[in-house]
Design a protein around this motif. Structure first.
Motif, mmCIF file in Angstrom:
data_model
loop_
_atom_site.group_PDB
_atom_site.id
_atom_site.type_symbol
_atom_site.label_atom_id
_atom_site.label_comp_id
_atom_site.label_asym_id
_atom_site.label_seq_id
_atom_site.Cartn_x
_atom_site.Cartn_y
_atom_site.Cartn_z
ATOM 1 N N ARG A 262 0.801 -1.233 0.000
ATOM 2 C CA ARG A 262 0.000 0.000 0.000
ATOM 3 C C ARG A 262 0.834 1.283 0.000
ATOM 4 N N GLY A 263 0.320 2.284 -0.710
ATOM 5 C CA GLY A 263 0.989 3.573 -0.730
ATOM 6 C C GLY A 263 1.041 4.212 0.648
ATOM 7 N N ASN A 264 -0.063 4.111 1.393
ATOM 8 C CA ASN A 264 -0.102 4.764 2.700
ATOM 9 C C ASN A 264 0.917 4.200 3.673
ATOM 10 N N THR A 267 3.929 6.186 3.134
ATOM 11 C CA THR A 267 3.721 7.518 3.698
ATOM 12 C C THR A 267 3.935 7.493 5.209
#
Ligand SMILES: Nc1ncnc2c1ncn2[C@@H]1O[C@H](COP(=O)(O)OP(=O)(O)OP(=O)(O)O)[C@@H](O)[C@H]1O
Ligand SMILES: [Mg+2]
Lengths: 586, 473
Positions: A262-264, A267
C-alpha cells in the motif's frame, strides 16, 4: 546512429520487438518515442521480449525500441540515505516536485543529486597503493551514516591524485593509475542490480541482532547477517512487524522495500521515521534509512526489479563494513510479478502458475544476505546484510509455493496466526510454530555478552508454553477443576508469559521497544514467580490465592517501565517473596 | 477519418480478433458498428503484428465476421467531466443514462488514471464518526481510507453502507462532500434502495451514480469502477470535495475479470481467477486517500459478497491484502438478531491508530478497544468451552467473561439502523461493559485511565447488573 528495433506485439507489461539482434539478455531498452524503460528478458533470433517498467497503454505495433547496451544498474554514492525510490531507483520526491501528485510515464530522473556538494575527507595520500574496496575517503552523509568512498571493484593501483574538499558526486576526487592507464574516481559507482557485489569471503553469522521486540529477541532471535521470513494472512501484522524492525533493529543502515503493497504504508514511514529517535544515538531514524516504494498500483515489472535494487544498495553499504538490515514487504508480490511476466512469455507454469525458477530466484535473493569479510585487503573489515521478507500466502495457507520455497532457504520463521491477530494478541507470532535456527550460532556471544542464563530462561519459558497447550486440551475436555495445583500454576505462568511478556503493543510509546536487558529482567521475574510459587504451593499455599496475588498486576505492568528504570523490575522479586510469605502465614 | 476495418476473423466469448490492422495501440478504445446501425465499445487487450485482440464490453452476441465493422479511436476510454456530474446517472461505461444526464464537459480523463506517487500522499488520520459503535469504537474509519465490507448473500450490507453514508461526519467540520455510487451487477431493487435513501436525506444532489445493473452487459463491469473512481478523483483533487465512494458488488467485477481471462485461455491462478487479479484490484483500491496540499479526499467502501461465506476465497482474500482493513458481516450474528451483524474479531481498521486518541476521539480510546477486544476474544473462548463442559464448570472469572461477551454483542455491537451514537457514547458504553471485571483483569489499559474512568462506571454496576441503553435514537 543508434540501432532501432520495432515493436511487433504488446501484451500488458510485455512487449516483443523485432530487429533486435545484437541486444543482450537483461539489457535495458527504451520503448516507443515516450521512452518507457524496459529490460530484455528473452531473446529469440532477432526478436526480443521486453518487460516494461511503466504502463504500456497506448503503445502499438511498429513503434521503435531503443537499445542502450547496458544492464539495469543502480547509482551508488552519497545521497542514497533518506531517499525514497521507486523499483528502478527513480527518486519519488524529485518526481513529485517535477510532475505533481501522479506518476506519469517516461520520466527520467537521476537517482542521486548531481548538484549537491559533499565535504569529502581523504583517507589515503598520493602515492599510496590501493585496491578494490579500499576506502579513499568519506563524506558525512547524515548524522548516522559516514559514507565511505571506495575503490570500485576490480581496480588496483597507485593513487596519483587525491584531495579533500567540497565535491559533487560527478567531480573527480582521485586519480588511480593501474600501471597501464589512469582512472578518474568520482563519488558515484554504478552497479548492475542482478549481479551480487563482490566480497572476500562469507563468514557464519554468530552475533544476535536485537530488535527490541520481545518475542523475537528472547524466543526466535535473528543473527546479524541472517535471513528470516514472516508469513501470515492479511491483517496479521506483517507490515507492522517489518516497520517495528526497521525502527528498532540494531543495524546501521536500513533498506525498506515496499514491494507491491500500500501507498499509505510508505507515507507512514516517511512521516514517522524523521520523528522517531534511534535508541542508541538519539538521532532521527530516517538518517539511516533508504526507502524503495513500488506500491501495488505501480507497474508490475518495476516491482520485480525493486527487490534487486534494494539488495544492491544494501550490498554497497555492507561493503563499507556496515551492518545493514533489509526488509521486503512483500516477497509474495515480487513472486507474483515474476508469475505474471512468465505467463505473458507463455513459459511452462509450475505450482499455482508460478514459474519453475521461482525457488531458484528466491534462493539467490536470500543468498545475497550474510556476514562477509569485505573486499578490501587492508583490514579485517566485516559487513553484514540481514534480510527479513514478508510472505503473503493466499488465505494464509502455508503450503503456498512462495512460503515453501522461502522456508527452504531462510533460517528464521516467524509464523503469524490469524487466531492471535483476531484476539489482538500482537505481535501475532505463534510461539509454538515459529523457529530460529540461529540459537546455536549466537550461543557463545549471548552467554558472554548478554546473560549467562539467557538460554535457560528461554527454554524454561518455552517449556511452560508448550505445557500450557497440552493442558488446554485437557481443560477443554474435562474442565479446569480436574487440574492439580501444579498444573494450574503452569497455566497461570504461561498466561503471564503470553500477556505480560510476548504481547507487545507497537503503538505504545514505551512498549514499542524493549532493550534486551529489560527483556531479560522481565522474563526472569516471571520465571522467578513460577519457581517461588511452586515452592509455596508445596508448602501448602492455596492455588486460588496464588492466582489472585496482587503483585500479578505489577508483573503485568513491567512492560510499561521505561528502559532506563529497570531497577524497578529488580525489586519485584522481593515483593514476590513477601506476598507469597504472607500467604503461608495466613 | 479513422479507418474502418471489416476484418474480424475470430469471435469467442467476450473477445474477438481483428486482422490486417495498422497502428493499433494497446488499451485503446474501439468502436464497433453492428449491421443494424447500433454500436458497441471494445478495448484492445493485445496487439500482435497485424492482429488486435479486442474485449467487447457489451458482449459479442450478434457480431459477425462479415458485416460488423471496427474503428480504433486512438485513445483509451475517457470519462467526460464537469461539476455537473453531481446529481446525474451514468451507465457502466460512463455514458449519460438519459438525456437529462447529459453534461457540458469541462474536461475528459482516461478512466485508468495514473498511480498516485506514494511520496505525494498525505496520511489519512481524520476520524469519521459513523455513529456505529462496532466501527467507531473498534474499527475506526478515517478520511481517505479504503475499508471494504465483506458480506454474504442475504446479509444487510446495503443497510450498513447506507447508514455509513447517511451518518458519516467529521467532528467539528462542515465541508463539501460528495458520494459516488458505483453499482456492478447488482439488482435494480438493491440500487434503488440506495437511490431512495440518498433522495430521502437530500444527498442525491451531491451524488454521482454509475450504474451497471444485473441485466447490463457483464464485461462492461471491467470499466465501471474505474469510471466511478475517475469521477471521485476529479471531485476530490480538482474540486476539493470529500468523496465517499461505494463500490458494489466487487464480486461481480471479479467474475467479469475471470470470464475474460478464461476466454483468453490464460493459465488460471487460484480457483480459476487470473494470476494478476491482485494487481488489477490494486489499481482500483489504491485510488483512495489524501494528497499533500489538497483539501479533498477519497474514502472507499467496496462491498463484496464472499462466495459461500468463505473469507479465504480469492476475492475477499486479495481484497483484504490490499485494503486498509475490512468489516466482516456474520451470518450467525444475523441469525442471532445482532444488528448490524458485524463480526468484530476478524474485522479490522488498519488506520484507526492514527485517527484516534487525544484531540481526535478521546485519550483512552486505544487502550479501551485493546481491552474490549481482548476481553471479548476471551469471552468467546469461554463460550465455546461452556458448550462442551456446561456453564457451571466455568471458573468465577470465566463466568464474568461469558456474560461480558453476551452483553457486548447485545448492547455494544447491536444498535438501531437509525441510531447515531456519538463517539463519547460509544466509548462510555465500552467502559460500562468492562466495569464488571476486577481491575486486575484490565491489563491493556494504562493505570492513569483506569484511575480516571473506571470509578465513573464502577459504581453503576456494583449491583453486578449491566443496565445500559445504547445511545439515543
Ligand atoms: N505489534 C502490534 N501492536 C499493535 N497492533 C498491531 C501490531 N501488529 C499488528 N497490529 C494491528 O494489526 C493491523 C494489521 O497489521 P499489518 O498491516 O501489519 O498486517 P499485514 O500482515 O501486513 O497485512 P497485509 O498482508 O494485508 O499487508 C495493524 O493495522 C494494527 O492495527
Ligand atoms: Mg502488510
Amino acid at each position: 546512429m543508434e540501432k532501432i528495433g520495432n515493436i511487433v506485439k504488446v501484451a500488458g507489461p510485455l512487449v516483443v520487438a523485432k530487429n533486435m539482434s545484437g541486444v543482450k539478455m537483461y539489457d535495458v531498452v527504451f520503448v516507443s518515442e515516450s521512452r518507457l524503460m524496459g529490460e530484455v528478458i528473452e531473446i529469440d533470433g532477432d526478436l526480443a521480449s521486453i518487460q516494461v517498467y511503466e504502463e504500456t497503454g497506448g503503445i502499438g505495433v511498429g513503434e521503435p525500441v531503443f537499445p542502450t547496451n547496458f544492464p539495469l544498474t543502480v547509482e551508488l554514492g552519497p545521497g542514497l540515505i533518506e531517499s525514497i525510490y521507486d523499483g528502478i531507483q527513480r527518486p519519488l520526491d524529485v518526481i513529485y516536485k517535477q510532475e505533481g501528485d501522479f506518476i506519469s510515464r517516461g520520466i527520467q530522473v537521476p537517482a542521486l543529486d548531481r548538484q549537491k556538494k559533499w565535504d569529502f575527507t581523504a583517507l589515503v595520500s598520493e602515492g599510496q597503493e590501493v585496491s578494490e574496496g579500499d576506502f579513499l575517503g568519506y563524506v558525512n552523509e547524515t548524522s548516522l551514516v559516514k559514507h565511505y568512498i571506495m575503490v570500485p571493484p576490480k581496480l588496483y593501483g597507485k593513487v596519483l591524485k587525491i584531495s579533500s574538499g567540497s565535491f559533487t558526486i560527478e567531480e573527480t576526487i582521485a586519480v588511480i593509475n593501474d600501471g597501464k592507464s589512469d582512472s578518474d574516481i568520482t563519488m558515484i559507482q554504478k552497479w548492475p542490480v542482478r549481479i551480487p557485489r563482490p566480497y572476500r569471503e562469507k563468514i557464519n553469522p554468530s552475533i544476535p541482532l536485537f530488535t527490541g521486540q520481545r518475542v523475537v529477541d528472547m524466543f526466535f532471535p535473528i543473527a546479524k547477517g541472517g535471513t528470516a521470513c514472516v508469513p501470515g494472512p492479511f491483517g496479521s501484522g506483517k507490515t507492522v512487524i517489518q516497520h517495528q524492525l526497521a525502527k528498532w533493529i540494531d543495524a546501521e543502515v536500513i533498506i525498506y522495500i515496499g514491494c507491491g503493497e500500500r501507498g499509505n504504508e510508505m507515507t507512514e514511514v516517511l512521516l514517522e521515521f524523521p520523528e522517531l529517535k534511534d535508541p542508541k544515538s538519539g538521532e532521527p531514524l530516517m538518517k539511516r534509512t533508504v526507502l524503495i516504494a513500488n506500491t501495488s498500483n505501480m507497474p508490475v515489472a518495476a516491482r520485480e526489479a525493486s527487490v534487486y535494487t534494494g539488495i544492491t544498495i544494501a550490498e554497497y553499504f555492507r561493503d563499507m563494513g556496515y551492518s545493514v538490515a533489509l526488509m521486503a514487504d512483500s516477497t509474495s508480490r515480487w513472486a507474483e510479478a515474476m508469475r505474471e511476466i512468465s505467463g505473458r512469455l507463455e513459459e511452462m507454469p509450475g505450482d499455482e502458475g508460478y514459474p519453475a525458477y521461482l525457488g531458484a530466484r528466491l534462493a539467490s535473493f536470500y543468498e545475497r544476505a550474510g556476514c562477509v569479510k569485505c573486499l578490501q585487503k587492508t583490514d579485517e573489515l566485516e559487513g553484514a546484510i540481514t534480510v527479513i521478507g514478508a510472505v503473503s500466502p493466499p488465505g494464509g495457507d502455508l503450503s503456498d509455493p512462495v512460503v515453501q520455497a522461502t522456508l527452504r532457504v531462510v533460517k528464521v520463521f516467524w509464523s503469524l496466526e490469524a487466531r492471535l491477530a483476531y484476539a489482538r494478541h500482537f505481535p501475532a507470532i505463534s510461539w509454538l510454530n515459529s523457529y530460529s535456527l540461529y540459537n546455536d550460532n549466537i550461543k557463545d556471544f549471548v552467554i558472554d555478552n548478554v546473560r549467562e542464563d539467557y538460554f535457560d530462561m528461554q527454554s524454561e519459558a518455552m517449556n511452560l508454553l508448550e505445557k500450557e497447550s497440552e493442558l488446554e486440551e485437557i481443560v477443554r475436555l474435562v474442565g479446569i477443576d480436574s487440574l492439580s495445583g501444579q498444573d494450574r500454576l503452569v497455566l497461570l505462568t504461561a498466561k503471564m508469559i503470553r500477556e505480560d511478556f510476548l504481547h507487545q503493543n507497537a503503538y505504545h510509546e514505551v512498549d514499542t521497544y524493549t532493550a534486551i536487558d529489560k527483556q531479560y529482567k522481565m522474563i526472569k521475574t516471571i520465571i522467578y514467580f513460577y519457581n517461588q510459587a511452586q515452592y509455596y504451593l508445596k508448602m501448602g499455599a492455596d492455588i486460588e490465592a496464588l492466582e489472585n496475588v496482587s503483585l500479578s498486576e505489577k508483573i503485568a505492568r513491567m512492560k510499561y517501565i521505561p528502559n532506563d528504570e529497570t531497577s524497578r523490575i529488580d525489586e519485584l522479586e522481593k515483593e514476590i517473596d513477601n506476598e507469597f510469605n504472607s500467604l503461608i502465614k495466613q | 477519418m479513422l479507418k474502418e476495418y471489416r476484418s474480424i476473423t475470430n469471435i469467442s466469448g467476450p473477445l474477438m480478433i481483428v486482422e490486417e490492422v495498422e497502428g493499433v495501440k494497446y488499451e485503446e478504445l474501439v468502436e464497433i458498428k453492428m449491421d443494424d446501425g447500433s454500436s458497441r465499445n471494445g478495448r484492445v487487450l493485445e496487439v500482435n503484428n497485424d492482429k488486435a485482440l479486442i474485449q467487447v464490453f457489451e458482449g459479442t452476441t450478434g457480431i459477425d465476421t462479415e458485416k460488423t465493422s471496427v474503428k480504433f479511436t486512438g485513445k483509451g476510454i475517457h470519462m467526460y467531466l464537469s461539476p455537473d456530474i453531481l446529481g446525474k446517472i451514468f451507465n457502466g461505461l460512463g455514458r449519460p443514462k438519459s438525456a437529462k444526464d447529459q453534461i457540458l464537459p469541462e474536461k475528459s480523463l482516461d478512466i485508468n488514471g495514473s498511480p498516485i506517487n506514494p511520496y505525494s500522499r498525505d496520511y489519512p488520520n481524520e476520524f469519521i464518526q459513523t455513529g456505529i459503535s462496532a466501527i467507531d469504537g473498534l474499527n475506526t474509519l478515517v478520511r481517505g481510507q479504503k475499508l471494504p465490507i465483506f458480506t454474504g448473500s442475504g446479509l444487510p450490507h446495503n443497510r450498513i453502507a447506507a447508514q455509513i453514508a447517511r451518518q458519516s461526519a467529521v467532528l467539528g467540520k462542515e465541508e463539501e462532500f460528495a458520494v459516488v455510487f458505483v453499482a456492478m451487477g447488482i439488482t435494480f431493487e438493491e440500487s434503488q434502495y440506495f437511490i431512495d435513501d440518498f433522495t430521502k436525506t437530500g444527498a442525491i444532489n451531491r451524488s454521482v451514480l454509475i450504474l451497471n445493473l444485473a441485466d447490463d452487459p457483464a464485461i462492461e463491469r471491467i470499466a465501471t469502477p474505474r469510471v466511478g473512481l475517475t469521477c471521485a478523483e476529479y471531485l476530490a483533487f480538482e474540486k476539493n470535495m470529500h468523496v465517499l465512494i461505494i463500490l458494489t458488488d466487487m464480486t461481480n467485477y471479479c467474475e467479469a475479470l475471470k470470464e475474460i481471462s478464461a476466454a483468453r485461455k490464460e493459465v488460471p491462478g487460484r480457483r480459476g481467477y487470473p494470476g494478476y487479479m491482485y494487481t488489477d484490484l490494486a489499481t482500483i483500491y489504491e485510488r483512495a486517500g489524501r494528497i499533500k496540499g489538497k483539501k479533498g479526499s477519497i474514502t472507499q467502501i467496496p462491498i463484496l459478497t464472499m462466495p459461500e461465506d468463505d473469507k479465504t476465497h480469492p476475492i475477499p482474500d486479495l481484497t483484504g491484502y490490499i485494503t486498509e482493513g475490512q468489516i466482516i458481516l456474520s451470518r450467525s450474528f444475523h441469525k442471532k438478531k445482532i444488528s448490524p451483524p458485524i463480526d468484530v474479531l476478524p474485522s479490522l481498521s488498519r488506520l484507526k491508530d492514527k485517527g484516534i486518541g487525544k484531540d481526535k476521539t478521546r485519550e483512552d480510546h486505544a487502550d479501551l478497544f485493546n481491552q474490549l477486544y481482548a476481553a471479548y476474544a476471551r469471552g468467546k473462548e469461554v463460550q465455546e468451552l461452556a458448550v462442551i463442559l456446561g456453564e457451571a464448570a466455568l471458573s468465577d472469572i470465566d463466568k464474568i467473561y461469558f456474560k461480558f461477551a453476551e452483553d457486548f454483542e447485545a448492547i455494544y455491537v447491536s444498535q438501531g439502523e437509525y441510531e447515531n451514537r456519538t463517539i463519547d457514547q460509544t466509548l462510555d458504553l465500552g467502559w460500562k461493559l468492562l466495569s464488571v471485571f476486577p481491575r486486575t483483569e484490565l491489563k491493556r489499559i494504562r493505570d492513569e485511565f483506569l484511575d480516571k474512568y473506571l470509578p465513573l462506571f464502577k459504581k453503576e454496576s456494583s449491583d453486578k447488573k449491566i443496565t445500559v441503553s445504547g445511545g439515543e435514537k
